[in-house]
Write a protein that holds these residues in place. Structure first.
Motif, PDB file in Angstrom:
ATOM      1  N   ILE A  94       6.168   4.705  12.320  1.00  0.00           N
ATOM      2  CA  ILE A  94       5.037   5.308  11.829  1.00  0.00           C
ATOM      3  C   ILE A  94       5.406   6.411  10.366  1.00  0.00           C
ATOM      4  CG2 ILE A  94       3.337   7.283  12.385  1.00  0.00           C
ATOM      5  CD1 ILE A  94       3.335   6.151  15.171  1.00  0.00           C
ATOM      6  N   GLY A  95       6.371   6.809  10.602  1.00  0.00           N
ATOM      7  CA  GLY A  95       6.882   7.689   9.420  1.00  0.00           C
ATOM      8  C   GLY A  95       7.206   6.680   7.991  1.00  0.00           C
ATOM      9  N   ARG A  96       7.656   5.354   8.242  1.00  0.00           N
ATOM     10  CA  ARG A  96       7.804   4.489   7.274  1.00  0.00           C
ATOM     11  C   ARG A  96       6.494   4.111   6.645  1.00  0.00           C
ATOM     12  NH1 ARG A  96      11.313   5.056   4.348  1.00  0.00           N
ATOM     13  NH2 ARG A  96      10.457   6.731   4.517  1.00  0.00           N
ATOM     14  N   VAL A  97       5.441   3.970   7.546  1.00  0.00           N
ATOM     15  CA  VAL A  97       4.154   3.521   7.090  1.00  0.00           C
ATOM     16  C   VAL A  97       3.591   4.532   6.144  1.00  0.00           C
ATOM     17  CG1 VAL A  97       1.733   2.938   7.748  1.00  0.00           C
ATOM     18  CG2 VAL A  97       3.736   1.799   8.686  1.00  0.00           C
ATOM     19  N   SER A  98       3.675   5.840   6.824  1.00  0.00           N
ATOM     20  CA  SER A  98       3.222   7.036   6.192  1.00  0.00           C
ATOM     21  C   SER A  98       3.721   7.288   4.842  1.00  0.00           C
ATOM     22  CB  SER A  98       3.297   8.093   7.141  1.00  0.00           C
ATOM     23  OG  SER A  98       3.075   9.370   6.456  1.00  0.00           O
ATOM     24  N   HIS A  99       5.051   6.891   4.670  1.00  0.00           N
ATOM     25  CA  HIS A  99       5.833   7.325   3.431  1.00  0.00           C
ATOM     26  C   HIS A  99       5.262   6.282   2.487  1.00  0.00           C
ATOM     27  CE1 HIS A  99       9.215   6.692   0.588  1.00  0.00           C
ATOM     28  NE2 HIS A  99       9.048   7.800   0.518  1.00  0.00           N
ATOM     29  N   GLY A 100       5.086   4.900   2.984  1.00  0.00           N
ATOM     30  CA  GLY A 100       4.542   4.065   1.962  1.00  0.00           C
ATOM     31  C   GLY A 100       3.403   4.131   1.425  1.00  0.00           C
ATOM     32  N   LEU A 101       2.389   4.651   2.123  1.00  0.00           N
ATOM     33  CA  LEU A 101       1.237   4.777   1.594  1.00  0.00           C
ATOM     34  C   LEU A 101       1.197   6.122   0.660  1.00  0.00           C
ATOM     35  CD1 LEU A 101      -0.998   4.756   5.033  1.00  0.00           C
ATOM     36  CD2 LEU A 101      -0.936   3.162   2.969  1.00  0.00           C
ATOM     37  N   GLY A 102       1.934   7.219   1.056  1.00  0.00           N
ATOM     38  CA  GLY A 102       1.981   8.378   0.349  1.00  0.00           C
ATOM     39  C   GLY A 102       2.948   8.301  -0.923  1.00  0.00           C
ATOM     40  N   ALA A 135       0.807   8.398  -4.358  1.00  0.00           N
ATOM     41  CA  ALA A 135       0.381   9.535  -5.065  1.00  0.00           C
ATOM     42  C   ALA A 135       1.539  10.187  -6.103  1.00  0.00           C
ATOM     43  CB  ALA A 135       0.160  10.855  -4.042  1.00  0.00           C
ATOM     44  N   ASP A 136       0.749  10.866  -7.067  1.00  0.00           N
ATOM     45  CA  ASP A 136       1.824  11.412  -8.151  1.00  0.00           C
ATOM     46  C   ASP A 136       2.548  12.436  -7.738  1.00  0.00           C
ATOM     47  OD1 ASP A 136       0.842   9.680  -9.997  1.00  0.00           O
ATOM     48  OD2 ASP A 136      -1.005  10.646 -10.566  1.00  0.00           O
ATOM     49  N   ILE A 137       2.150  13.218  -6.598  1.00  0.00           N
ATOM     50  CA  ILE A 137       2.974  14.173  -6.103  1.00  0.00           C
ATOM     51  C   ILE A 137       3.344  14.150  -4.618  1.00  0.00           C
ATOM     52  CG2 ILE A 137       1.867  15.956  -7.695  1.00  0.00           C
ATOM     53  CD1 ILE A 137       0.171  16.820  -5.101  1.00  0.00           C
ATOM     54  N   ALA A 138       4.292  14.744  -4.179  1.00  0.00           N
ATOM     55  CA  ALA A 138       4.907  14.479  -2.861  1.00  0.00           C
ATOM     56  C   ALA A 138       3.814  15.139  -1.862  1.00  0.00           C
ATOM     57  CB  ALA A 138       6.308  14.936  -2.697  1.00  0.00           C
ATOM     58  N   GLY A 139       2.719  14.741  -1.506  1.00  0.00           N
ATOM     59  CA  GLY A 139       1.623  15.071  -0.883  1.00  0.00           C
ATOM     60  C   GLY A 139       2.095  15.019   0.842  1.00  0.00           C
ATOM     61  N   PRO A 140       1.076  15.241   1.564  1.00  0.00           N
ATOM     62  CA  PRO A 140       1.376  15.309   2.931  1.00  0.00           C
ATOM     63  C   PRO A 140       1.776  14.115   3.551  1.00  0.00           C
ATOM     64  CG  PRO A 140      -0.983  15.957   2.726  1.00  0.00           C
ATOM     65  CD  PRO A 140      -0.224  15.789   1.269  1.00  0.00           C
ATOM     66  N   LEU A 141       1.236  12.933   3.271  1.00  0.00           N
ATOM     67  CA  LEU A 141       1.540  11.656   3.928  1.00  0.00           C
ATOM     68  C   LEU A 141       3.049  11.497   3.474  1.00  0.00           C
ATOM     69  CD1 LEU A 141      -1.251   8.896   3.271  1.00  0.00           C
ATOM     70  CD2 LEU A 141      -0.345   9.767   5.467  1.00  0.00           C
ATOM     71  N   ARG A 142       3.554  11.265   2.336  1.00  0.00           N
ATOM     72  CA  ARG A 142       4.727  11.253   1.938  1.00  0.00           C
ATOM     73  C   ARG A 142       5.875  12.176   2.851  1.00  0.00           C
ATOM     74  NH1 ARG A 142       7.481  11.224  -4.155  1.00  0.00           N
ATOM     75  NH2 ARG A 142       9.659  10.708  -3.630  1.00  0.00           N
ATOM     76  N   GLN A 143       5.182  13.412   2.681  1.00  0.00           N
ATOM     77  CA  GLN A 143       6.326  14.380   3.461  1.00  0.00           C
ATOM     78  C   GLN A 143       6.195  14.120   4.946  1.00  0.00           C
ATOM     79  OE1 GLN A 143       4.316  18.124   2.407  1.00  0.00           O
ATOM     80  NE2 GLN A 143       5.050  18.348   0.352  1.00  0.00           N
ATOM     81  N   ALA A 144       4.969  13.698   5.752  1.00  0.00           N
ATOM     82  CA  ALA A 144       5.147  13.530   7.027  1.00  0.00           C
ATOM     83  C   ALA A 144       5.798  11.991   7.340  1.00  0.00           C
ATOM     84  CB  ALA A 144       3.752  13.274   7.548  1.00  0.00           C
ATOM     85  N   GLY A 145       5.843  11.392   6.391  1.00  0.00           N
ATOM     86  CA  GLY A 145       6.713  10.163   6.201  1.00  0.00           C
ATOM     87  C   GLY A 145       8.022  10.381   6.440  1.00  0.00           C
TER      88      GLY A 145
END
Length: 119
Positions: free
Chosen positions: A75-83, A86-96
């Motif tokens: 789930i983290g890897r999917v979240s990171h891929g979606l995040g 974005a141009d900044i390290a937003g919540p999806l990337r951080q959660a990922g």
């Protein structure tokens, strides 16, 4: 699941590559670069997690905690891929990243404990 996620990330790269008309490298296109890095990041972390899961399963430490940990990692890897879009390290990337590092740390700890016969 890991193979499917990798395929999904590769397809996202391919779509961005076609849209950017960049058949080699990133062609200077930020979205393509981000998607390439998301897939590369997946490929950098996932083999270690899969090997740890395999080792724990083969040593008789399978069960719902291992399945839950592996699922959280994916789930983290999917979240990171979606995040990564974005141009900044937003919540999806951080959660990922959190859902990558924490399960990976848990797998490492469990593997060490299993190796020393403590679990």
């Amino acid at each position: 699941m890991a193979a499917l996620i990798n395929l999904w990330l590769a397809i996202r790269c391919g779509k961005a590559r076609i849209e950017a008309k960049a058949m080699h490298g990133d062609g200077g296109h930020p979205l393509l670069l981000k998607r390439m890095r998301a897939q590369a990041n997946f490929v950098e972390y996932t083999p270690f997690a899969l090997l740890l899961v395999l080792g724990l399963e083969l040593s008789g430490h399978a069960g719902w905690p291992l399945a839950l940990t592996a699922s959280l990692f994916l789930i983290g890897r999917v979240s990171h891929g979606l995040g990564m879009d974005a141009d900044i390290a937003g919540p999806l990337r951080q959660a990922g990243m959190a859902l990558t590092f924490l399960p990976l740390l848990g797998l490492i700890a469990a593997a060490l404990l299993a190796a020393f016969g403590l679990i």
